[in-house]
Design a protein around this motif. Structure first.
Motif, PDB file in Angstrom:
ATOM      1  N   SER A 144       4.922  13.483   0.150  1.00 52.54           N
ATOM      2  CA  SER A 144       5.848  12.366   0.319  1.00 52.54           C
ATOM      3  C   SER A 144       5.034  11.096   0.140  1.00 52.54           C
ATOM      4  CB  SER A 144       6.523  12.400   1.687  1.00 52.54           C
ATOM      5  OG  SER A 144       5.568  12.283   2.719  1.00 52.54           O
ATOM      6  N   ILE A 145       5.653  10.085  -0.464  1.00 50.69           N
ATOM      7  CA  ILE A 145       4.995   8.813  -0.725  1.00 50.69           C
ATOM      8  C   ILE A 145       5.810   7.735  -0.041  1.00 50.69           C
ATOM      9  CG2 ILE A 145       4.257   7.170  -2.483  1.00 50.69           C
ATOM     10  CD1 ILE A 145       4.155   9.546  -4.451  1.00 50.69           C
ATOM     11  N   GLN A 146       5.140   6.964   0.821  1.00 49.29           N
ATOM     12  CA  GLN A 146       5.798   5.853   1.512  1.00 49.29           C
ATOM     13  C   GLN A 146       5.084   4.563   1.156  1.00 49.29           C
ATOM     14  OE1 GLN A 146       5.509   6.859   5.678  1.00 49.29           O
ATOM     15  NE2 GLN A 146       7.639   7.488   5.706  1.00 49.29           N
ATOM     16  N   ARG A 147       5.874   3.534   0.874  1.00 43.32           N
ATOM     17  CA  ARG A 147       5.297   2.212   0.673  1.00 43.32           C
ATOM     18  C   ARG A 147       5.089   1.583   2.045  1.00 43.32           C
ATOM     19  NH1 ARG A 147       7.215  -2.818  -3.092  1.00 43.32           N
ATOM     20  NH2 ARG A 147       5.956  -4.355  -2.003  1.00 43.32           N
ATOM     21  N   VAL A 148       3.901   1.041   2.264  1.00 42.70           N
ATOM     22  CA  VAL A 148       3.553   0.427   3.532  1.00 42.70           C
ATOM     23  C   VAL A 148       3.131  -1.007   3.254  1.00 42.70           C
ATOM     24  CG1 VAL A 148       2.049   0.567   5.545  1.00 42.70           C
ATOM     25  CG2 VAL A 148       2.728   2.652   4.380  1.00 42.70           C
ATOM     26  N   ASP A 149       3.885  -1.972   3.765  1.00 45.97           N
ATOM     27  CA  ASP A 149       3.533  -3.376   3.616  1.00 45.97           C
ATOM     28  C   ASP A 149       2.867  -3.859   4.901  1.00 45.97           C
ATOM     29  OD1 ASP A 149       4.674  -3.397   1.112  1.00 45.97           O
ATOM     30  OD2 ASP A 149       6.584  -4.145   1.831  1.00 45.97           O
ATOM     31  N   ALA A 198       0.875  -1.170   0.000  1.00 50.29           N
ATOM     32  CA  ALA A 198       0.000   0.000   0.000  1.00 50.29           C
ATOM     33  C   ALA A 198       0.911   1.219   0.000  1.00 50.29           C
ATOM     34  CB  ALA A 198      -0.899  -0.011   1.233  1.00 50.29           C
ATOM     35  N   TYR A 199       0.366   2.358  -0.386  1.00 48.81           N
ATOM     36  CA  TYR A 199       1.154   3.582  -0.436  1.00 48.81           C
ATOM     37  C   TYR A 199       0.454   4.666   0.358  1.00 48.81           C
ATOM     38  CZ  TYR A 199       3.613   1.244  -4.191  1.00 48.81           C
ATOM     39  OH  TYR A 199       4.336   0.344  -4.923  1.00 48.81           O
ATOM     40  N   LEU A 200       1.199   5.327   1.237  1.00 48.48           N
ATOM     41  CA  LEU A 200       0.687   6.431   2.024  1.00 48.48           C
ATOM     42  C   LEU A 200       1.206   7.727   1.413  1.00 48.48           C
ATOM     43  CD1 LEU A 200      -0.830   7.468   4.520  1.00 48.48           C
ATOM     44  CD2 LEU A 200       1.335   7.286   5.765  1.00 48.48           C
ATOM     45  N   ILE A 201       0.280   8.584   0.996  1.00 54.39           N
ATOM     46  CA  ILE A 201       0.627   9.871   0.403  1.00 54.39           C
ATOM     47  C   ILE A 201       0.328  10.949   1.434  1.00 54.39           C
ATOM     48  CG2 ILE A 201       0.161  11.486  -1.474  1.00 54.39           C
ATOM     49  CD1 ILE A 201      -0.809   9.033  -3.094  1.00 54.39           C
ATOM     50  N   SER A 202       1.357  11.688   1.839  1.00 57.04           N
ATOM     51  CA  SER A 202       1.221  12.751   2.841  1.00 57.04           C
ATOM     52  C   SER A 202       1.639  14.072   2.238  1.00 57.04           C
ATOM     53  CB  SER A 202       2.115  12.463   4.052  1.00 57.04           C
ATOM     54  OG  SER A 202       1.787  11.228   4.633  1.00 57.04           O
ATOM     55  N   HIS A 203       0.830  15.088   2.463  1.00 58.27           N
ATOM     56  CA  HIS A 203       1.176  16.428   2.005  1.00 58.27           C
ATOM     57  C   HIS A 203       2.128  17.045   3.015  1.00 58.27           C
ATOM     58  CE1 HIS A 203      -2.323  15.666  -0.482  1.00 58.27           C
ATOM     59  NE2 HIS A 203      -1.832  16.585  -1.286  1.00 58.27           N
ATOM     60  N   ALA A 229       5.807  16.681  -8.624  1.00 56.72           N
ATOM     61  CA  ALA A 229       6.745  16.888  -7.512  1.00 56.72           C
ATOM     62  C   ALA A 229       6.513  18.227  -6.834  1.00 56.72           C
ATOM     63  CB  ALA A 229       8.184  16.789  -8.014  1.00 56.72           C
ATOM     64  N   GLU A 230       6.127  19.233  -7.581  1.00 57.24           N
ATOM     65  CA  GLU A 230       5.927  20.569  -7.026  1.00 57.24           C
ATOM     66  C   GLU A 230       4.744  20.645  -6.058  1.00 57.24           C
ATOM     67  OE1 GLU A 230       3.392  22.404 -10.731  1.00 57.24           O
ATOM     68  OE2 GLU A 230       5.554  22.282 -10.860  1.00 57.24           O
ATOM     69  N   ARG A 262      -3.598  19.264   3.339  1.00 61.59           N
ATOM     70  CA  ARG A 262      -4.649  18.286   3.047  1.00 61.59           C
ATOM     71  C   ARG A 262      -4.394  17.042   3.880  1.00 61.59           C
ATOM     72  NH1 ARG A 262      -3.397  19.382  -3.062  1.00 61.59           N
ATOM     73  NH2 ARG A 262      -4.571  21.260  -3.347  1.00 61.59           N
ATOM     74  N   GLY A 263      -5.405  16.198   3.984  1.00 63.89           N
ATOM     75  CA  GLY A 263      -5.250  14.961   4.728  1.00 63.89           C
ATOM     76  C   GLY A 263      -4.408  13.942   3.976  1.00 63.89           C
TER      77      GLY A 263
END
Length: 65
Positions: A51-56, A3-8, A46-47, A13-14
């Motif tokens: 940040s994108i983190q892979r979460v297993d 899964a991927y967690l996208i954080s601003h 990118a602008e 934003r959430g």
């Protein structure tokens, strides 16, 4: 299942959690692109400051790419 967690980064934003085993993450130029066999579904420049983190499920969060 990955899964991927996208954080601003700016907190404007959430967070978004993407849990679709068919989607893959690729990078093209300054874009992060989530696609499946039918084509792109989400593209993030990118602008935008995310940040994108892979979460297993069986491991702690890891940086993607």
């Amino acid at each position: 299942m990955p899964a991927y967690l996208i954080s601003h980064d700016k907190g404007a934003r959430g967070d978004i959690l993407i849990e679709d085993p068919e989607l893959t993450l690729t990078f093209s130029g300054d874009w992060a692109i989530f696609s499946d066999a039918q084509g792109p579904h989400l593209a993030i420049p990118a602008e935008q400051g995310v940040s994108i983190q892979r979460v297993d499920e069986d491991q702690d969060a890891k940086p993607a790419g």
